[in-house]
Scaffold this active site. Structure first.
Site, mmCIF file in Angstrom:
data_model
loop_
_atom_site.group_PDB
_atom_site.id
_atom_site.type_symbol
_atom_site.label_atom_id
_atom_site.label_comp_id
_atom_site.label_asym_id
_atom_site.label_seq_id
_atom_site.Cartn_x
_atom_site.Cartn_y
_atom_site.Cartn_z
ATOM 1 N N ASP A 151 0.836 -1.192 0.000
ATOM 2 C CA ASP A 151 0.000 0.000 0.000
ATOM 3 C C ASP A 151 0.873 1.245 0.000
ATOM 4 O O ASP A 151 0.620 2.195 -0.729
ATOM 5 C CB ASP A 151 -0.971 0.002 1.177
ATOM 6 N N ASP A 186 7.373 3.814 2.957
ATOM 7 C CA ASP A 186 7.918 5.044 3.527
ATOM 8 C C ASP A 186 9.395 4.826 3.853
ATOM 9 O O ASP A 186 10.241 5.092 3.025
ATOM 10 C CB ASP A 186 7.082 5.610 4.672
ATOM 11 N N LYS A 246 6.802 7.363 -0.418
ATOM 12 C CA LYS A 246 7.291 8.589 0.219
ATOM 13 C C LYS A 246 8.807 8.647 0.010
ATOM 14 O O LYS A 246 9.573 8.187 0.855
ATOM 15 C CB LYS A 246 6.983 8.586 1.718
ATOM 16 N N PHE A 260 1.459 12.062 7.241
ATOM 17 C CA PHE A 260 0.727 10.872 7.653
ATOM 18 C C PHE A 260 -0.621 10.842 6.942
ATOM 19 O O PHE A 260 -1.333 11.843 6.904
ATOM 20 C CB PHE A 260 0.520 10.858 9.176
ATOM 21 N N ASP A 289 -4.397 3.037 7.916
ATOM 22 C CA ASP A 289 -5.092 3.351 9.160
ATOM 23 C C ASP A 289 -4.278 4.217 10.108
ATOM 24 O O ASP A 289 -3.076 4.382 9.935
ATOM 25 C CB ASP A 289 -5.475 2.063 9.881
ATOM 26 N N ARG A 291 -9.226 2.761 7.625
ATOM 27 C CA ARG A 291 -8.969 1.900 6.453
ATOM 28 C C ARG A 291 -10.141 1.892 5.477
ATOM 29 O O ARG A 291 -9.963 1.689 4.286
ATOM 30 C CB ARG A 291 -8.695 0.460 6.881
#
Length: 177
Positions: A102, A105, A133, A154, A161, A167
């Site tokens: 998903d 980072d 990211k 964020f 979530d 979610r």
């Protein structure tokens, strides 16, 4: 529409239609690349379940799917520790593997998982992520397919979530500063 989860307020960031359009384009590219092959998609739970379902509905070809689950977040911060609670249960020796994430980072979770995969000698490994990211990357992870590059804020929604909430939103939201 703004949303409030726990103690944070979030505002719209990426609309569902943009998400679906990008997923459809990636699925088309993957379908072309894996024509006449049967790749094994490995979905990184929990966050990638929506992305996985939507991408595979658009993938045109034979494929298999498996799921793994790693955890590294507590609240809005990475804990720095990676724990695996659902492991690989499929033989991947000689297989074409497509990892579905998903979000990437820091890249730590994927770095750990890629080391695990190497032990099983897959024929190839590709990484497909909905979100990247780049400014947060701490590991040398190269995604082969990227839905959207985003800042290091964020986010929640579309499988992502904040301490268990958010979610289920179809759009992606960013924490309000």
């Amino acid at each position: 529409m703004k949303i409030v989860l726990h103690d944070k307020e979030f505002e719209p960031f990426i609309k569902e239609v943009a998400i679906q359009n990008r997923i459809n384009a990636m699925a088309e590219e993957l379908s072309d690349e894996y024509r006449n092959k049967t790749p094994l998609f490995i979905s990184m739970l929990n966050g990638a379940f929506w992305f996985t379902a939507d991408l595979l509905k658009q993938f045109n070809g034979d494929c298999e799917i498996s799921f793994v689950k790693f955890k590294s977040y507590s609240g809005m911060e990475s804990s720095g520790e990676i724990s695996q609670s659902i492991g690989l249960d499929t033989d991947i020796n000689g297989r074409d593997i497509i990892i579905l994430e998903d979000i990437i980072d820091t890249g730590k979770t994927l770095a750990v998982f890629l080391e695990v995969l190497k032990k099983y000698a897959p024929a190839s490994v590709k990484i497909v992520t909905l979100l990247l990211k780049p400014d947060a990357l701490l590991h040398d992870i190269k995604a082969d397919y990227i839905g959207f590059e985003i800042p290091s804020d964020f986010i929640v929604g579309y499988g992502l979530d904040y301490d268990g909430l958010g979610r289920n939103y179809r759009d992606i939201y960013v924490v309000k500063k």
